[in-house]
Write a protein that holds these residues in place. Structure first.
Motif, PDB file in Angstrom:
ATOM      1  N   ARG A 189     161.326  31.581  14.660  1.00 52.64           N
ATOM      2  CA  ARG A 189     160.467  32.059  15.747  1.00 52.64           C
ATOM      3  C   ARG A 189     159.041  32.260  15.242  1.00 52.64           C
ATOM      4  O   ARG A 189     158.077  32.030  15.979  1.00 52.64           O
ATOM      5  N   ALA A 190     158.901  32.690  13.983  1.00 51.31           N
ATOM      6  CA  ALA A 190     157.568  32.886  13.407  1.00 51.31           C
ATOM      7  C   ALA A 190     156.817  31.563  13.362  1.00 51.31           C
ATOM      8  O   ALA A 190     155.607  31.511  13.609  1.00 51.31           O
ATOM      9  N   GLN A 244     157.205  29.100  15.395  1.00 53.31           N
ATOM     10  CA  GLN A 244     156.818  28.783  16.766  1.00 53.31           C
ATOM     11  C   GLN A 244     155.584  29.580  17.178  1.00 53.31           C
ATOM     12  O   GLN A 244     154.647  29.026  17.770  1.00 53.31           O
ATOM     13  N   VAL A 245     155.572  30.864  16.818  1.00 50.65           N
ATOM     14  CA  VAL A 245     154.427  31.711  17.145  1.00 50.65           C
ATOM     15  C   VAL A 245     153.177  31.237  16.422  1.00 50.65           C
ATOM     16  O   VAL A 245     152.060  31.293  16.953  1.00 50.65           O
ATOM     17  N   ALA A 246     153.361  30.739  15.189  1.00 49.69           N
ATOM     18  CA  ALA A 246     152.228  30.283  14.385  1.00 49.69           C
ATOM     19  C   ALA A 246     151.649  28.956  14.874  1.00 49.69           C
ATOM     20  O   ALA A 246     150.603  28.523  14.385  1.00 49.69           O
ATOM     21  N   GLY A 247     152.337  28.313  15.796  1.00 43.12           N
ATOM     22  CA  GLY A 247     151.802  27.076  16.358  1.00 43.12           C
ATOM     23  C   GLY A 247     152.395  25.797  15.803  1.00 43.12           C
ATOM     24  O   GLY A 247     151.799  24.722  15.955  1.00 43.12           O
ATOM     25  N   VAL A 297     164.685  28.848  19.545  1.00 43.54           N
ATOM     26  CA  VAL A 297     163.317  28.358  19.743  1.00 43.54           C
ATOM     27  C   VAL A 297     163.281  27.236  20.769  1.00 43.54           C
ATOM     28  O   VAL A 297     164.305  26.640  21.102  1.00 43.54           O
ATOM     29  N   GLU A 298     162.074  26.966  21.261  1.00 44.56           N
ATOM     30  CA  GLU A 298     161.883  25.893  22.233  1.00 44.56           C
ATOM     31  C   GLU A 298     161.251  24.648  21.606  1.00 44.56           C
ATOM     32  O   GLU A 298     161.113  23.619  22.269  1.00 44.56           O
TER      33      GLU A 298
END
Length: 217
Positions: A2-3, A5-8, A39-40
């Protein structure tokens, strides 16, 4: 995950236990769907994939694509010298141990690998090999020592440098007496050396046949 994903991150390579080198603790069969649920992002499944059967399985698990590192390592274009040796091995002819560089790592089961697996390489023993690897990156021995002293975790990087020297012996020299070769369990599924193009076309054709057969059942 998830990190990332959040980081781009644009996509994730999800590497299961079956993979060459530093595969995870969980197998691809369980890891890929677990990450898919979390995650997506697009997922590239790695570890245990070498043909169309693996591609269909990965898609069913929720992946969007597969990475076939060991399969392409045994391609015509690959610089690997030990292709015939790898093809003669079975899916059980690998070793998975943290002794090689401090992180659990999967390599081909050879006499050199068994010897290294019996005892983790010490920092002092690792320095010569690490220095040889670091020289290619323009790093000096003082830099390596400072790096290791500042952060104990960097000792692992020194050991990885030492393993790199052994890996290059097997890849570029074909020296399986001293070299250590990271390779996946799928070596046992590969029985011939093909071009990269032929590998891709065969995998896609096989995957299409499997999907058609499943639909017609």
């Amino acid at each position: 995950m998830r990190a990332a994903q959040v980081a781009g991150a644009d996509a994730l390579i999800v590497m299961g236990h079956e993979a060459a080198g530093h595969g995870g603790a969980a197998t691809s069969l369980t890891l890929v769907p677990a990450v898919r649920d979390a995650v997506e992002l697009p997922i590239i499944a790695a570890g245990g994939f070498a043909d169309g059967r693996g591609l269909v399985a990965a898609l069913a698990l929720g992946a969007d694509a597969i990475a076939m590192g060991t399969r392409f390592a045994l391609s015509l274009e690959s610089p690997l010298h030990a292709k015939d040796t790898a093809i003669s091995k079975s899916v059980t002819d690998t070793l998975y141990s943290p002794s090689f560089d401090g992180i659990p790592c999967r390599v081909m089961d050879t006499r050199a690998a068994r010897k290294r697996a019996r005892r983790a390489i010490s920092f002092i023993e690792a320095v010569p090999g690490a220095l040889a690897s670091a020289a290619q990156l323009g790093m000096s021995l003082p830099q390596i020592l400072r790096m290791a002293c500042v952060r104990p975790a960097n000792l692992v990087q020194v050991r990885i440098g030492a393993l790199t020297k052994s890996t290059l012996l097997s890849i570029h020299k074909g020296d399986m007496e001293r070299g250590i070769l990271p390779i996946g369990q799928v070596q046992g599924l590969i029985d011939e050396v093909l071009s990269a193009s032929a590998i891709i076309q065969r995998a896609l054709h096989e995957a299409e046949e499997i999907q058609n057969r499943m639909v017609s059942v």
